[in-house]
Design a protein around this motif. Sequence first.
Motif, mmCIF file in Angstrom:
data_model
loop_
_atom_site.group_PDB
_atom_site.id
_atom_site.type_symbol
_atom_site.label_atom_id
_atom_site.label_comp_id
_atom_site.label_asym_id
_atom_site.label_seq_id
_atom_site.Cartn_x
_atom_site.Cartn_y
_atom_site.Cartn_z
ATOM 1 N N VAL A 177 -40.252 -33.008 -125.902
ATOM 2 C CA VAL A 177 -39.735 -31.697 -125.328
ATOM 3 C C VAL A 177 -40.044 -30.456 -126.379
ATOM 4 O O VAL A 177 -39.673 -30.813 -127.623
ATOM 5 C CB VAL A 177 -38.367 -31.802 -124.923
ATOM 6 C CG1 VAL A 177 -37.765 -30.114 -124.518
ATOM 7 C CG2 VAL A 177 -37.979 -32.541 -123.842
ATOM 8 N N VAL A 178 -40.666 -29.458 -126.036
ATOM 9 C CA VAL A 178 -40.975 -28.462 -126.929
ATOM 10 C C VAL A 178 -40.318 -26.986 -126.610
ATOM 11 O O VAL A 178 -40.303 -26.891 -125.591
ATOM 12 C CB VAL A 178 -42.681 -28.292 -127.018
ATOM 13 C CG1 VAL A 178 -43.209 -29.423 -127.689
ATOM 14 C CG2 VAL A 178 -43.155 -28.043 -125.812
ATOM 15 N N ASN A 179 -40.011 -26.076 -127.621
ATOM 16 C CA ASN A 179 -39.455 -25.010 -127.563
ATOM 17 C C ASN A 179 -40.507 -23.939 -126.925
ATOM 18 O O ASN A 179 -41.802 -24.074 -127.280
ATOM 19 C CB ASN A 179 -38.958 -24.419 -128.577
ATOM 20 C CG ASN A 179 -37.734 -25.202 -129.015
ATOM 21 O OD1 ASN A 179 -36.799 -25.533 -128.203
ATOM 22 N ND2 ASN A 179 -37.371 -25.436 -130.206
ATOM 23 N N LEU A 180 -40.312 -23.035 -126.067
ATOM 24 C CA LEU A 180 -41.379 -22.155 -125.479
ATOM 25 C C LEU A 180 -40.932 -20.596 -125.634
ATOM 26 O O LEU A 180 -39.743 -20.527 -125.205
ATOM 27 C CB LEU A 180 -41.667 -22.391 -124.008
ATOM 28 C CG LEU A 180 -42.369 -23.781 -123.907
ATOM 29 C CD1 LEU A 180 -42.594 -23.989 -122.308
ATOM 30 C CD2 LEU A 180 -43.705 -23.971 -124.606
ATOM 31 N N GLU A 181 -41.727 -19.911 -126.060
ATOM 32 C CA GLU A 181 -41.269 -18.509 -125.923
ATOM 33 C C GLU A 181 -42.530 -17.613 -125.571
ATOM 34 O O GLU A 181 -43.422 -17.526 -126.086
ATOM 35 C CB GLU A 181 -40.821 -17.617 -127.477
ATOM 36 C CG GLU A 181 -40.656 -16.210 -127.517
ATOM 37 C CD GLU A 181 -40.158 -15.671 -128.844
ATOM 38 O OE1 GLU A 181 -40.561 -14.465 -128.754
ATOM 39 O OE2 GLU A 181 -39.929 -16.457 -129.603
ATOM 40 N N CYS A 182 -42.188 -17.072 -124.318
ATOM 41 C CA CYS A 182 -43.374 -16.490 -123.748
ATOM 42 C C CYS A 182 -43.567 -14.941 -124.313
ATOM 43 O O CYS A 182 -42.808 -14.228 -124.843
ATOM 44 C CB CYS A 182 -43.049 -16.059 -122.256
ATOM 45 S SG CYS A 182 -42.722 -17.710 -121.277
ATOM 46 N N ASP A 183 -44.865 -14.528 -123.983
ATOM 47 C CA ASP A 183 -45.145 -13.311 -124.779
ATOM 48 C C ASP A 183 -44.066 -12.137 -124.252
ATOM 49 O O ASP A 183 -43.675 -11.684 -122.959
ATOM 50 C CB ASP A 183 -46.286 -12.708 -124.159
ATOM 51 C CG ASP A 183 -47.169 -11.559 -124.973
ATOM 52 O OD1 ASP A 183 -46.053 -10.928 -125.575
ATOM 53 O OD2 ASP A 183 -48.400 -11.411 -125.183
ATOM 54 N N ILE A 184 -43.720 -11.289 -125.284
ATOM 55 C CA ILE A 184 -42.365 -10.503 -125.089
ATOM 56 C C ILE A 184 -42.960 -9.285 -123.939
ATOM 57 O O ILE A 184 -42.147 -8.605 -123.468
ATOM 58 C CB ILE A 184 -41.488 -9.985 -126.220
ATOM 59 C CG1 ILE A 184 -40.220 -9.430 -125.951
ATOM 60 C CG2 ILE A 184 -42.653 -9.060 -127.111
ATOM 61 C CD1 ILE A 184 -39.337 -8.970 -127.185
ATOM 62 N N VAL A 185 -44.197 -8.843 -124.311
ATOM 63 C CA VAL A 185 -44.571 -7.826 -123.591
ATOM 64 C C VAL A 185 -44.450 -7.856 -122.033
ATOM 65 O O VAL A 185 -44.037 -6.881 -121.401
ATOM 66 C CB VAL A 185 -46.011 -7.489 -124.113
ATOM 67 C CG1 VAL A 185 -46.856 -6.421 -123.257
ATOM 68 C CG2 VAL A 185 -46.301 -7.066 -125.445
ATOM 69 N N GLY A 186 -44.915 -8.921 -121.525
ATOM 70 C CA GLY A 186 -44.779 -9.306 -120.171
ATOM 71 C C GLY A 186 -43.516 -9.158 -119.528
ATOM 72 O O GLY A 186 -43.205 -8.645 -118.401
ATOM 73 N N LYS A 187 -42.352 -9.676 -120.290
ATOM 74 C CA LYS A 187 -41.034 -9.429 -119.982
ATOM 75 C C LYS A 187 -40.704 -8.047 -119.751
ATOM 76 O O LYS A 187 -39.851 -7.760 -119.086
ATOM 77 C CB LYS A 187 -40.344 -10.253 -120.794
ATOM 78 C CG LYS A 187 -40.470 -11.901 -120.663
ATOM 79 C CD LYS A 187 -39.632 -12.659 -121.646
ATOM 80 C CE LYS A 187 -40.074 -12.662 -122.947
ATOM 81 N NZ LYS A 187 -39.386 -13.741 -124.060
#
Length: 216
Positions: A177-187
């Motif tokens: 299992v790995v940590n994911l942080e999506c691109d903040i711009v899209g959010k």
Amino acid sequence: MFTGIVEEIGEIEQIKKGIQSAVLSIRCKKVLEGTKIGDSIAVNGVCLTVTTMNGNGYTADVMAETLRRSSLADLQKGSRVNLERAMPAVGRFGGHIVAGHIDGTGTIVEISRDETAVWYRIAAGEELLRYIVEKGSIAIDGISLTVAKVGKSDFSVSIIPHTQGETNLTDRKVQDVVNLECDIVGKYVERLCNFGQKEETKKSRMTKEFLLEHGF
């Protein structure tokens, strides 16, 4: 703020678990340079505050919310973790904007090699995949990577051996299992487009047609 460029692989020396929280003792060297108590260091992509320091490492508190949303709860004594200090104002922006706030986790479902490249295919929920786009950026365990492919239930990244060797991706196996942080711009864009809508009628206006109409 971080960039997703891992500076050092540290080692978990001790974990003190409370009822809902934990204290991590991390053995390291490079990220201690210029660091003081109260500074932020990303641990596998999770922004944590330095609470104590010594010549061989430091400690950081992990809140219950962080344990629930990340893979830090799975760490054990001896686990190797990616470390990155917060970016100084005069530093190079080598990766992309990484806040150190994990959106969720994914599971490695396949690891393969393609000449010099190493491919990782990672399964993730729909709530994360909506923000993941081909050729966009994503932070995996705090590593800034470019998305190579996006499927209905997973996405893939292709990395060079140097990146694998300089991070804990070299330790990763299928089903990890790995940590994911999506691109903040899209959010932020999605939030602004949907702001003010009632919850029961809320529907994302971020469509292909919308982007084409506005010049993207």
